[in-house]
Scaffold this motif. Structure first.
Motif, PDB file in Angstrom:
ATOM      1  N   TYR A   9       0.969  -1.147  -0.177  1.00 11.14           N
ATOM      2  CA  TYR A   9       0.092   0.348   0.035  1.00 11.14           C
ATOM      3  C   TYR A   9       0.398   1.441   0.110  1.00 11.14           C
ATOM      4  O   TYR A   9       0.519   2.346  -0.283  1.00 11.14           O
ATOM      5  CB  TYR A   9      -0.862   0.092   1.202  1.00 11.14           C
ATOM      6  CG  TYR A   9      -2.273  -0.890   1.277  1.00 11.14           C
ATOM      7  CD1 TYR A   9      -3.232  -0.566   0.064  1.00 11.14           C
ATOM      8  CD2 TYR A   9      -2.232  -2.255   2.019  1.00 11.14           C
ATOM      9  CE1 TYR A   9      -4.199  -1.896   0.291  1.00 11.14           C
ATOM     10  CE2 TYR A   9      -2.939  -3.018   2.038  1.00 11.14           C
ATOM     11  CZ  TYR A   9      -4.089  -2.832   1.228  1.00 11.14           C
ATOM     12  OH  TYR A   9      -5.401  -3.712   1.080  1.00 11.14           O
ATOM     13  N   GLN A  41     -18.140 -13.003   0.587  1.00 12.29           N
ATOM     14  CA  GLN A  41     -19.077 -13.695   2.064  1.00 12.29           C
ATOM     15  C   GLN A  41     -20.296 -14.161   2.088  1.00 12.29           C
ATOM     16  O   GLN A  41     -20.810 -14.835   1.976  1.00 12.29           O
ATOM     17  CB  GLN A  41     -18.779 -13.043   3.183  1.00 12.29           C
ATOM     18  CG  GLN A  41     -19.692 -13.365   4.397  1.00 12.29           C
ATOM     19  CD  GLN A  41     -19.258 -13.337   5.516  1.00 12.29           C
ATOM     20  OE1 GLN A  41     -18.511 -11.766   5.655  1.00 12.29           O
ATOM     21  NE2 GLN A  41     -19.033 -13.079   6.873  1.00 12.29           N
ATOM     22  N   VAL A  70      -8.555  -0.207  -0.065  1.00 16.77           N
ATOM     23  CA  VAL A  70      -8.979  -0.486   1.083  1.00 16.77           C
ATOM     24  C   VAL A  70     -10.244  -0.850   1.334  1.00 16.77           C
ATOM     25  O   VAL A  70     -10.991  -1.951   1.349  1.00 16.77           O
ATOM     26  CB  VAL A  70      -8.329  -0.015   2.547  1.00 16.77           C
ATOM     27  CG1 VAL A  70      -9.069  -0.769   3.613  1.00 16.77           C
ATOM     28  CG2 VAL A  70      -6.642  -0.510   2.495  1.00 16.77           C
ATOM     29  N   ASN A  71     -11.205   0.290   0.607  1.00 12.68           N
ATOM     30  CA  ASN A  71     -12.307  -0.101   0.273  1.00 12.68           C
ATOM     31  C   ASN A  71     -13.274  -0.763   0.124  1.00 12.68           C
ATOM     32  O   ASN A  71     -13.816  -1.134  -0.031  1.00 12.68           O
ATOM     33  CB  ASN A  71     -13.087   1.490   0.681  1.00 12.68           C
ATOM     34  CG  ASN A  71     -13.423   2.369   1.599  1.00 12.68           C
ATOM     35  OD1 ASN A  71     -12.765   1.594   2.918  1.00 12.68           O
ATOM     36  ND2 ASN A  71     -12.693   3.369   1.572  1.00 12.68           N
ATOM     37  N   GLU A  98     -11.915  -2.966  -1.551  1.00 15.19           N
ATOM     38  CA  GLU A  98     -11.327  -4.785  -0.602  1.00 15.19           C
ATOM     39  C   GLU A  98     -12.324  -5.353  -0.002  1.00 15.19           C
ATOM     40  O   GLU A  98     -12.523  -5.977  -0.046  1.00 15.19           O
ATOM     41  CB  GLU A  98     -10.060  -4.904  -1.092  1.00 15.19           C
ATOM     42  CG  GLU A  98      -8.381  -5.054  -2.419  1.00 15.19           C
ATOM     43  CD  GLU A  98      -6.882  -4.937  -1.517  1.00 15.19           C
ATOM     44  OE1 GLU A  98      -6.502  -5.289  -2.283  1.00 15.19           O
ATOM     45  OE2 GLU A  98      -6.692  -4.801  -0.347  1.00 15.19           O
ATOM     46  N   SER A  99     -12.626  -4.466   0.832  1.00 16.37           N
ATOM     47  CA  SER A  99     -13.082  -4.899   1.777  1.00 16.37           C
ATOM     48  C   SER A  99     -14.669  -5.520   1.339  1.00 16.37           C
ATOM     49  O   SER A  99     -14.802  -6.264   1.907  1.00 16.37           O
ATOM     50  CB  SER A  99     -13.639  -3.810   3.007  1.00 16.37           C
ATOM     51  OG  SER A  99     -14.263  -3.999   4.068  1.00 16.37           O
ATOM     52  N   HIS A 100     -15.164  -4.077   0.118  1.00 15.98           N
ATOM     53  CA  HIS A 100     -16.062  -3.876   0.258  1.00 15.98           C
ATOM     54  C   HIS A 100     -16.596  -5.065  -1.029  1.00 15.98           C
ATOM     55  O   HIS A 100     -17.351  -6.366  -0.845  1.00 15.98           O
ATOM     56  CB  HIS A 100     -17.185  -3.575  -0.974  1.00 15.98           C
ATOM     57  CG  HIS A 100     -17.969  -3.006  -1.561  1.00 15.98           C
ATOM     58  ND1 HIS A 100     -18.533  -2.228  -2.839  1.00 15.98           N
ATOM     59  CD2 HIS A 100     -19.427  -3.928  -0.916  1.00 15.98           C
ATOM     60  CE1 HIS A 100     -19.902  -2.908  -2.060  1.00 15.98           C
ATOM     61  NE2 HIS A 100     -21.113  -3.524  -2.064  1.00 15.98           N
ATOM     62  N   TYR A 101     -15.643  -5.759  -1.677  1.00 14.26           N
ATOM     63  CA  TYR A 101     -15.451  -7.385  -2.593  1.00 14.26           C
ATOM     64  C   TYR A 101     -15.316  -8.863  -1.217  1.00 14.26           C
ATOM     65  O   TYR A 101     -16.186  -9.173  -1.642  1.00 14.26           O
ATOM     66  CB  TYR A 101     -13.541  -6.607  -3.501  1.00 14.26           C
ATOM     67  CG  TYR A 101     -14.116  -7.898  -4.144  1.00 14.26           C
ATOM     68  CD1 TYR A 101     -14.265  -8.111  -5.756  1.00 14.26           C
ATOM     69  CD2 TYR A 101     -13.822  -9.418  -3.908  1.00 14.26           C
ATOM     70  CE1 TYR A 101     -13.912  -8.824  -6.311  1.00 14.26           C
ATOM     71  CE2 TYR A 101     -13.384 -10.544  -4.638  1.00 14.26           C
ATOM     72  CZ  TYR A 101     -13.988 -10.334  -6.276  1.00 14.26           C
ATOM     73  OH  TYR A 101     -13.949 -11.336  -6.629  1.00 14.26           O
ATOM     74  N   ARG A 102     -14.506  -8.031  -0.272  1.00 14.77           N
ATOM     75  CA  ARG A 102     -14.527  -9.598   0.183  1.00 14.77           C
ATOM     76  C   ARG A 102     -15.808  -9.887   1.355  1.00 14.77           C
ATOM     77  O   ARG A 102     -16.466 -10.593   0.519  1.00 14.77           O
ATOM     78  CB  ARG A 102     -13.704  -9.362   1.422  1.00 14.77           C
ATOM     79  CG  ARG A 102     -11.828  -9.677   0.983  1.00 14.77           C
ATOM     80  CD  ARG A 102     -11.145  -9.692   2.270  1.00 14.77           C
ATOM     81  NE  ARG A 102     -11.159  -8.485   2.920  1.00 14.77           N
ATOM     82  CZ  ARG A 102     -10.332  -7.464   2.673  1.00 14.77           C
ATOM     83  NH1 ARG A 102      -9.683  -7.621   1.404  1.00 14.77           N
ATOM     84  NH2 ARG A 102     -10.239  -6.385   3.489  1.00 14.77           N
ATOM     85  N   ARG A 103     -16.877  -8.628   1.139  1.00  9.30           N
ATOM     86  CA  ARG A 103     -17.908  -9.139   1.976  1.00  9.30           C
ATOM     87  C   ARG A 103     -18.793  -9.277   0.721  1.00  9.30           C
ATOM     88  O   ARG A 103     -20.013 -10.040   1.297  1.00  9.30           O
ATOM     89  CB  ARG A 103     -18.169  -7.331   2.381  1.00  9.30           C
ATOM     90  CG  ARG A 103     -19.423  -7.647   3.430  1.00  9.30           C
ATOM     91  CD  ARG A 103     -19.875  -5.838   3.905  1.00  9.30           C
ATOM     92  NE  ARG A 103     -20.292  -5.734   3.252  1.00  9.30           N
ATOM     93  CZ  ARG A 103     -19.481  -3.895   3.005  1.00  9.30           C
ATOM     94  NH1 ARG A 103     -18.511  -4.198   3.579  1.00  9.30           N
ATOM     95  NH2 ARG A 103     -19.699  -3.671   2.323  1.00  9.30           N
TER      96      ARG A 103
END
Length: 301
Positions: free
Chosen positions: A40, A62, A51-52, A54-59
């Protein structure tokens, strides 16, 4: 005689060359890896946004993974209810065969009704991945226990004493703003009426055949079949809704992946051109240093 002051020139060029070598090395890594940076730090200006994303992608990942598991349960329930509907339709056909003056084979009908009732109980105890699907929140134990079910007699009344689950309705958080309710419990009227219809026929007297009992069993089987069709349709609608939600998540992931790639990945053509320019600049600096070395001031002293 013209004097050549090489020290300051060489010191400046050495520093410039070291920076140029670092830039060439960094660009070589970018070209080889296809990434703007391997951490980063190298994309500090876009790191927060990355980061936002990638976090949304992981959510979403799931939601998709868990959604596929839940949809598998719904499909199993859908198939089980379809099987129950087939059983009640079979019972209706058996009862029709006993109507009027045709009472032949009544013992066989009674025996088959008992077998069909056991099959219905097995379907109500459908289990997947260690979960009993029709038991509400008590997924660790069978939904029904036919051994505890009192034989129905005419005139009958509703009896859910066979049910071992609870009233919890299963639901699933399919998206940030969408909760899907899909639970079906084995004490619902359609299931109770089906079991009662089977029990009436399985335990009826064969001599004489009670026509009033047959009429009640016929009505119960018909109501059960209608109710099971409605239940199956609701399960189908829940499955379709979940599949559509999963598809939207997948589409959104594709968009997010493109945005992540735009931040992380390099334009290889641009990187190759830039690398060539940096290498040319580095070679020019090294050539100049060689010239200065050859014309060192000490040679003129």
């Amino acid at each position: 005689m013209e004097r050549v002051a090489t020290y300051n020139h060489q010191n400046t060029l050495v520093q410039y060359m070291m920076k140029a070598e670092a830039k060439v090395a960094a660009e070589q890594v970018r070209s080889a890896s296809g990434l703007n940076s391997t951490d980063y730090k190298g994309i500090a200006s876009d790191s927060g946004r990355l980061v936002n994303l990638e976090s949304h992608y992981r959510r979403l990942e799931q939601y998709i993974d868990e959604g596929e598991v839940v949809n598998g349960r719904i499909q199993s329930m859908y198939d089980a209810v379809g099987g129950m509907s087939d059983l009640t339709s079979r019972l209706s056909a058996l009862i029709t065969g006993l109507q009027g003056n045709n009472a032949a084979g009544v013992e066989g009908v009674v025996a088959e009704a008992g077998q069909l009732m056991e099959e219905l109980g097995g379907l109500l105890n459908t289990r997947q991945d260690g979960r009993y699907l029709f038991a509400g929140g008590r997924t660790d134990q069978p939904a029904v226990d036919l051994d505890s079910y009192s034989a129905a007699t005419y005139p009958s009344s509703a009896d859910t004493g066979y049910y071992q689950g609870d009233s919890t309705v299963a639901h699933f958080q399919a998206a940030d703003d969408f909760v899907l309710s899909y639970g079906v419990t084995a004490d619902q009227p359609a299931f109770e009426k089906a079991l009662r219809a089977f029990s009436l026929i399985a335990n009826m007297s064969t001599d004489p055949v009670d026509t009033d009992l047959l009429a009640e069993a016929t009505q119960l089987a018909s109501d059960a079949t209608d109710g099971l069709s409605i239940t199956q349709a609701k399960l189908g609608a829940a499955s379709s809704s979940l599949e559509n939600t999963i598809d939207r998540h997948v589409d959104e992931q594709l968009v997010l992946q493109t945005q992540v790639d735009d931040i992380r990945s390099v334009d290889l053509a641009e990187s190759t051109t830039k690398l060539s320019q940096l290498q040319a600049s580095l070679e020019a600096t090294m050539s100049l240093m060689k010239i200065l070395e050859e014309n060192n001031l000490s040679k003129y002293l």
